[in-house]
Design a protein around this motif. Sequence first.
Motif, short mmCIF file in Angstrom:
data_model
loop_
_atom_site.label_atom_id
_atom_site.label_comp_id
_atom_site.label_asym_id
_atom_site.label_seq_id
_atom_site.Cartn_x
_atom_site.Cartn_y
_atom_site.Cartn_z
N MET A 90 -12.36 -43.25 -21.16
CA MET A 90 -11.68 -42.37 -22.10
C MET A 90 -11.44 -43.00 -23.46
SD MET A 90 -11.63 -39.49 -20.76
CE MET A 90 -10.82 -38.79 -22.18
N HIS B 139 -12.64 -41.19 -26.73
CA HIS B 139 -11.63 -40.85 -27.74
C HIS B 139 -12.03 -41.40 -29.12
CE1 HIS B 139 -7.66 -41.51 -29.80
NE2 HIS B 139 -7.53 -40.26 -29.41
N GLU C 230 -9.96 -33.24 -20.70
CA GLU C 230 -10.33 -33.98 -19.49
C GLU C 230 -10.34 -32.99 -18.32
OE1 GLU C 230 -8.22 -37.87 -18.81
OE2 GLU C 230 -7.21 -37.30 -20.66
N SER D 88 -6.83 -37.77 -24.98
CA SER D 88 -7.39 -36.42 -24.99
C SER D 88 -6.35 -35.42 -25.51
CB SER D 88 -7.83 -36.02 -23.58
OG SER D 88 -6.70 -35.92 -22.73
N THR E 198 -5.43 -32.12 -20.47
CA THR E 198 -5.99 -32.55 -19.17
C THR E 198 -5.76 -31.42 -18.17
OG1 THR E 198 -5.42 -34.85 -19.61
CG2 THR E 198 -5.87 -34.27 -17.33
#
Length: 386
Positions: free
Chosen positions: A140, A144, A156, A177, A180
């Motif tokens: 991630m 990102h 996500e 993110s 999620t």
Amino acid sequence: MIPYGRQDIDERDVAAVTEVLRSEWLTQGPMVPRFEQAVAAYCGATHAVAVNSATSALHLACLALGLGPGDVLWTSPITFVASVNCARYCGADVDFVDIDPHTVNMSVVALAEKLDRAAKTGRLPNIVVPVHFAGQPCEMAAIHDLGRQYGFRIIEDASHAIGARYRNEAVGNGRFSDITVFSFHPVKIITTGEGGMALTNDARLAETMVLLRSHGITRDAAQMDHAPDGPWYYQQIALGYNYRMTDIQAALGASQIERLDEFVARRRALARRYDEHLAGLPLALLRQHPDCASAWHLYVVRLQLDQIGKSHREVFAALRDRGIGVNLHYIPVHTQPYYRRLGFKSGDFPQAERYYAEAISLPLYAGLSEDEQDEVIAAVAEAIDA
Ligand SMILES: *Cc1c(COP(=O)(O)O)cnc(C)c1O
């Protein structure tokens, strides 16, 4: 038949659901906010919006991020179709990024290369959806950074990954993110029967998802274009849906999350046991990235077919015949007829297609006993004639 996955319901879950059934509220009562707060607190997110499925959560996430016709969403071809369909619901186009064959997550190298090419043609994605395959978080931090560089937003798809950790923090905390999404389908880590949730640290995104979850209707005077006509009054200020979770489902979820760590610990122990007992067989196991602690939704093996005197299909059938409920996650989404009609074809994502030709998901769930697991291991060894 030993299934590939199954829910774990105990008497506390039954009591929690029964209590709601005897109460005033079957839906829109106190249990949905209670479950939302429990998940948000567990994950370290500010806002959580419970809905009737992860599919709905993905749709609301795309809408909240403004995805629409002319826009593009990218995700992995090795996922459930819902990760992709959410863009189509919004009238947006989709594309895929091939997998890293070792983790079966979206390849960050392939993503960076594809972004570089897309920047030249002016077709950069508006949203990228990393899918935490089998419960292992994607890389991630790198995704990102690419988001910052190329200006895309990130959802996500953590349908497999509640309880997983990335860089020693809970998946769902939103550090890397915008939103999620979790699924609470019975085969997933915890269940509400059907259900999903979207987590975010952005109050505006949460507000939009709450609004669209229930018809686009508000009772908040601050959101209306004039003062309420009276205490009965509400306004529809956007075109929303009925994506609400019931209190019956939320009560089950709030009870299940109490055992989340226990479920994940059990799955992890069973996965380690598979790793030990399957080592030495002509199988490739999923590689775990050092930044990640998987929630182990799935235990996937890849057949090394050049060392096995049988086809993928024969091994699969032999296991099913022995009462082992093996499965295959997933058929590459771009090869589905609906997506072929949009122009995708076999050969577009070779790593995903090669994976599909070799993969088998073995039974893995919290209630799987070691005896049952031994039966699976023996059946695998026999099926591949090892
Ligand atoms: C299960 C799943 C979904 C959809 O979840 P539902 O709650 O059944 O709508 C989406 N994405 C992935 C990766 C899944 O595994």
